[in-house]
Design a protein around this motif. Structure first.
Motif, short mmCIF file in Angstrom:
data_model
loop_
_atom_site.label_atom_id
_atom_site.label_comp_id
_atom_site.label_asym_id
_atom_site.label_seq_id
_atom_site.Cartn_x
_atom_site.Cartn_y
_atom_site.Cartn_z
N GLY A 40 0.84 -1.18 0.00
CA GLY A 40 0.00 0.00 0.00
C GLY A 40 0.87 1.22 0.00
O GLY A 40 1.99 1.21 -0.50
N SER A 41 0.38 2.28 0.61
CA SER A 41 1.18 3.48 0.67
C SER A 41 2.34 3.26 1.64
O SER A 41 2.40 2.26 2.34
CB SER A 41 0.32 4.66 1.12
N ARG A 42 3.23 4.19 1.68
CA ARG A 42 4.45 4.10 2.46
C ARG A 42 4.16 3.63 3.88
O ARG A 42 3.38 4.21 4.60
CB ARG A 42 5.10 5.48 2.50
N GLY A 43 4.78 2.55 4.28
CA GLY A 43 4.66 2.05 5.64
C GLY A 43 3.51 1.09 5.86
O GLY A 43 3.52 0.35 6.83
N GLU A 44 2.51 1.08 4.99
CA GLU A 44 1.36 0.19 5.19
C GLU A 44 1.75 -1.26 5.13
O GLU A 44 1.24 -2.07 5.89
CB GLU A 44 0.26 0.49 4.17
N LEU A 146 15.31 -3.58 15.40
CA LEU A 146 13.98 -2.99 15.43
C LEU A 146 13.52 -2.70 16.86
O LEU A 146 12.72 -1.79 17.08
CB LEU A 146 12.97 -3.93 14.75
N ASP A 147 14.00 -3.45 17.83
CA ASP A 147 13.62 -3.27 19.23
C ASP A 147 14.38 -2.08 19.81
O ASP A 147 15.30 -2.23 20.61
CB ASP A 147 13.91 -4.55 20.01
N ALA A 148 13.98 -0.88 19.42
CA ALA A 148 14.71 0.34 19.76
C ALA A 148 14.81 0.58 21.26
O ALA A 148 15.82 1.10 21.73
CB ALA A 148 14.04 1.54 19.08
N ASN A 149 13.79 0.22 22.03
CA ASN A 149 13.83 0.49 23.46
C ASN A 149 14.37 -0.67 24.28
O ASN A 149 14.42 -0.62 25.50
CB ASN A 149 12.45 0.92 23.98
N GLY A 150 14.78 -1.77 23.64
CA GLY A 150 15.41 -2.88 24.32
C GLY A 150 14.51 -3.67 25.26
O GLY A 150 15.00 -4.31 26.19
N ASP A 151 13.19 -3.67 25.01
CA ASP A 151 12.27 -4.39 25.90
C ASP A 151 11.98 -5.82 25.42
O ASP A 151 11.05 -6.46 25.89
CB ASP A 151 10.98 -3.61 26.10
N ASN A 152 12.78 -6.34 24.50
CA ASN A 152 12.63 -7.70 23.97
C ASN A 152 11.34 -7.90 23.18
O ASN A 152 10.84 -9.02 23.11
CB ASN A 152 12.76 -8.75 25.07
N ALA A 153 10.82 -6.86 22.63
CA ALA A 153 9.63 -6.92 21.78
C ALA A 153 9.69 -5.75 20.81
O ALA A 153 10.30 -4.73 21.08
CB ALA A 153 8.36 -6.85 22.61
N VAL A 159 8.19 -0.03 14.27
CA VAL A 159 8.20 -0.52 12.89
C VAL A 159 8.56 0.64 11.97
O VAL A 159 7.93 1.69 12.01
CB VAL A 159 6.82 -1.10 12.50
N PRO A 160 9.58 0.45 11.13
CA PRO A 160 9.97 1.52 10.21
C PRO A 160 8.83 1.86 9.25
O PRO A 160 8.16 0.97 8.75
CB PRO A 160 11.16 0.95 9.44
N GLN A 161 8.66 3.12 9.02
CA GLN A 161 7.61 3.56 8.12
C GLN A 161 8.14 3.76 6.70
O GLN A 161 7.38 3.95 5.79
CB GLN A 161 6.99 4.87 8.62
N ARG A 162 9.43 3.74 6.54
CA ARG A 162 10.06 3.90 5.23
C ARG A 162 11.08 2.80 5.07
O ARG A 162 11.72 2.40 6.02
CB ARG A 162 10.79 5.23 5.11
N GLY A 163 11.25 2.36 3.85
CA GLY A 163 12.29 1.38 3.56
C GLY A 163 13.65 2.03 3.69
O GLY A 163 13.77 3.26 3.64
#
Length: 184
Positions: A40-44, A146-153, A159-163
């Motif tokens: 879909g559109s960017r990030g969808e 992807l786990d930017a805050n390090g909470d193991n999830a 989730v990145p919105q752009r490639g």
């Protein structure tokens, strides 16, 4: 390039890391083997992928959910049930379903080259087959990234919105690029 980003996200979430694994309730049910996010559109596409992987719908993808998703997709692509994916089976992971449009002709060859490079990079023992054991380190690394805050999830807001190859501004030399000053 969006296809490569979605594949990267899916592979990353598929293999998560052992270090990131945490006790969780068993997932309700694995995703359908042919489950694929529509583009879909960017990030969808990334959000749809996230929703497929988050089987308990708590807004967080833990390692167990990610690995079930990756394993299910891997097993569905392993047509000959050899435990490894050939380049052709690996390509099936990214084949479009139904009427979804393929890449524009000018990008098809480049995408094929990228797929080959990714396959060779994952095939650690160089036997022409990519196994779950070979995929796991890359998926674990992407999951940790992807786990930017390090909470193991991975939560929806992580989730990145752009490639990784999409640019916010005009590309150099593109139609919206400012004129290049003359060389001195």
């Amino acid at each position: 390039m969006k296809t490569a980003a979605t594949l990267g996200l899916g592979l990353a979430l598929l293999s998560g890391g052992i270090a990131l694994a945490q006790p969780t309730a068993a997932p309700a049910a694995p995703p359908a083997a042919d489950a694929r996010p529509d583009r879909g559109s960017r990030g969808e596409g990334s959000i749809r992928m996230f929703e497929l992987i988050d089987v308990n719908r708590d807004g967080r993808v833990v390692w167990d959910e990610a690995w079930v998703f990756v394993t299910t997709r891997f097993n569905a692509a392993d047509a000959d049930r050899s435990g490894g994916l050939s380049l052709e089976e690996f390509a099936a992971l990214r084949m479009r379903q139904g009427d979804a449009p393929g890449p524009r002709p000018e990008y098809a060859q480049r995408m094929e080259q990228m797929r080959g490079m990714m396959f060779r990079g994952l095939d650690a023992d160089r036997n022409g087959q990519v196994t779950l054991v070979e995929i796991r380190p890359m998926v674990e690394a992407r999951f940790r990234a992807l786990d930017a805050n390090g909470d193991n999830a991975v939560s929806r807001d992580e989730v990145p919105q752009r490639g990784p190859h999409q640019h916010r501004g005009p590309r150099p030399g593109g139609p919206d690029a400012p004129p290049t000053p003359p060389a001195r």
